[in-house]
Structure formats: structure tokens, C-alpha cells
Design a protein around this motif. Structure first.
Motif, short mmCIF file in Angstrom:
data_model
loop_
_atom_site.label_atom_id
_atom_site.label_comp_id
_atom_site.label_asym_id
_atom_site.label_seq_id
_atom_site.Cartn_x
_atom_site.Cartn_y
_atom_site.Cartn_z
N UNK A 178 44.96 43.56 44.41
CA UNK A 178 45.73 42.76 43.45
C UNK A 178 46.09 41.37 43.96
N UNK A 179 45.95 41.12 45.26
CA UNK A 179 46.27 39.80 45.82
C UNK A 179 45.13 39.34 46.71
N UNK A 180 45.09 38.05 46.95
CA UNK A 180 44.12 37.49 47.89
C UNK A 180 44.88 36.88 49.05
N UNK A 181 44.26 36.90 50.22
CA UNK A 181 44.91 36.39 51.42
C UNK A 181 44.14 35.18 51.92
N UNK A 182 44.85 34.09 52.09
CA UNK A 182 44.25 32.86 52.59
C UNK A 182 45.32 31.98 53.19
N UNK A 183 44.91 30.83 53.73
CA UNK A 183 45.85 29.93 54.38
C UNK A 183 46.94 29.44 53.43
N UNK A 184 46.60 29.29 52.15
CA UNK A 184 47.56 28.76 51.20
C UNK A 184 48.07 29.82 50.23
N UNK A 185 47.90 31.10 50.56
CA UNK A 185 48.33 32.18 49.68
C UNK A 185 49.85 32.30 49.68
N UNK A 186 50.42 32.49 48.49
CA UNK A 186 51.86 32.69 48.37
C UNK A 186 52.23 34.16 48.51
N UNK A 187 51.23 35.02 48.72
CA UNK A 187 51.49 36.46 48.81
C UNK A 187 51.70 36.94 50.24
N UNK A 188 51.64 36.04 51.22
CA UNK A 188 51.85 36.45 52.60
C UNK A 188 52.97 35.62 53.21
N UNK A 189 53.59 36.17 54.24
CA UNK A 189 54.65 35.48 54.95
C UNK A 189 54.02 34.62 56.05
N UNK A 190 54.39 33.35 56.09
CA UNK A 190 53.82 32.44 57.07
C UNK A 190 54.03 32.90 58.50
N UNK A 191 53.03 32.69 59.33
CA UNK A 191 53.07 33.04 60.75
C UNK A 191 53.22 34.54 61.01
#
Length: 231
Positions: A178-191
Motif C-alpha cells: 500500500x505504500x512506496x519507500x523512497x528518499x522523499x516518501x512521506x510514509x517513512x520516518x527520516x533517518x
């Protein structure tokens, strides 16, 4: 950014949630998803949740969780009432009903549709897709979730129930995340990215034991050797 609303038994109770305690455990496939949180009520407030109350968690109108209260631990801290709540998704509904039935010469999709139509209310199967034929299967006082797991085991499929009470039954590795993961993704927590390597399951030789009969229902899977592919 999350802007959560928590409804209990259809009523907005966001204001009494103790947010540091709030968590959602979202598991893969048939494993039920869980939600837990603590409610704190001030002196004079009479609200108290009940076991089996329906829980709906919304983020900008989209369901992040939907299920029922499984257990409540109550207590008092000074003049503040405290309720520690554990919830389970709608797999809970599938665990309440026992199926006693047998099916002959039907596809898995037909079997699931029959079970949902005859043993449940409000559950749908829009995302069930399994044309594999079953010669015979018998369920003797098995919960619906166990029946689905048995059918999944027989066909090498997966299943789960989503937050809108719809059954998904599908061939492995065919549903898109349901989500995509990338450098600019809002679905992951930075770092927060971590990468680990593990060779504990690495094998040089795999031995497959077969039975004495040849199956009538086959699902071939092809692997193309190119001199480099190792899995």
C-alpha cells in the motif's frame, strides 16, 4: 503528518486517549492486526469503554485500524480513571463462528463465498480470487479464520481481512504494497533506515520429499536459469 481520530462504539473519544500509550501493530497476511492504548478520564467523567466495543481509527478520513476491544484493564490513579485497552481487527469476527460443512468439486473461491454468505454478516469477499478446484474438503467445527488458513495452505495462497471488512485471498507475492519507500516518501520516518544481512537460512542443498500420489491440481512455477540467478 498523522491527524488521528479514535471512535469507540461510533463516538469520537479522541480527547480521552493518552497518546504516548497508543500503538497499532500491523501484521502481514492472516496474522491479526492489533491496537492498544490507554484512556484517562478526569474526576466527574462517567465514560467507561466496554469489551467488544467497535474501534475505528481514522487518519484524514482513511481507516488506519478497525476492530473491537478485546480486553480492558481498569484502575484509578488518584482521581483519574485509567483503562488499558487491547483491540483486535475484524479477524476477531472470523474467530467467533464455527464452520461445520463439507465441500466437493468446488473452487476455493466458491467455498469462501459460501462460508461468508452463510456464516457471517457484513463481511465481503470482493478481493477473493482463487479459481483452484478442490476435490473435497471437510471443516469440522473450525473457525472461519482457520478454514481460510487451511484453504490457503492447500493452494499456497495468502489471505487477510482489511479495515473495511473485506476478505483478500490471493496468490503469494501478487498484492502490491500500500505504500512506496523512497528518499522523499512521506510514509517513512527520516533517518530510520536499517539494513541487516543474515545467512542463517542459506543452504547449499535442499531436499524435497514427495508423496506417493501425483496431485491433480497443479500450480507450476518456472525459474529461468541465466548463469547468474541463484535463488
Amino acid at each position: 503528518m498523522l491527524d488521528l481520530i479514535v471512535k469507540i462504539a461510533g463516538v469520537d473519544r479522541t480527547g480521552v486517549i493518552y497518546w504516548p500509550s497508543f500503538s497499532i501493530e500491523d501484521n502481514t497476511d492472516e496474522q491479526p492486526n492489533m491496537c492498544s492504548f490507554t484512556i484517562k478520564t478526569d474526576e466527574g467523567q462517567t465514560y467507561a469503554p466496554s469489551v467488544n466495543d467497535e474501534i475505528e481509527v481514522l487518519n484524514d478520513g482513511v481507516r488506519e485500524f478497525f476492530g473491537n476491544i478485546l480486553s480492558i484493564k481498569g484502575g484509578v490513579e488518584g482521581k483519574i480513571g485509567t483503562f488499558i485497552i487491547s483491540c483486535k481487527d475484524k479477524t476477531n469476527e472470523l474467530d467467533r463462528v464455527l464452520v461445520t460443512d463439507s465441500f466437493n468439486s468446488m473452487t476455493v473461491q466458491q467455498i469462501i463465498e459460501y462460508i461468508i454468505d452463510n456464516y457471517t454478516t457484513g463481511i465481503t469477499y470482493a478481493n477473493v480470487s482463487c479459481p483452484v478446484a478442490i476435490t473435497k474438503v471437510v471443516f469440522n467445527k473450525m473457525t472461519i479464520s482457520k478454514c481460510l488458513s487451511e484453504l490457503a495452505r492447500m493452494t499456497n495462497y495468502n489471505w487477510y481481512i482489511d479495515y473495511y471488512e473485506d476478505i483478500h485471498f490471493f496468490a503469494k507475492n501478487t498484492e502490491v504494497a500500500p505504500i512506496s519507500i523512497g528518499d522523499d516518501s512521506e510514509d517513512i520516518i527520516g533517518d530510520s533506515l536499517e539494513i541487516s544481512k543474515d545467512m542463517s537460512q542459506l543452504r547449499n542443498v535442499v531436499i524435497i520429499r514427495g508423496g506417493e500420489k501425483t496431485a491433480t491440481n497443479l500450480r507450476p512455477k518456472y525459474h529461468i536459469g541465466d548463469g547468474n540467478q541463484k535463488t
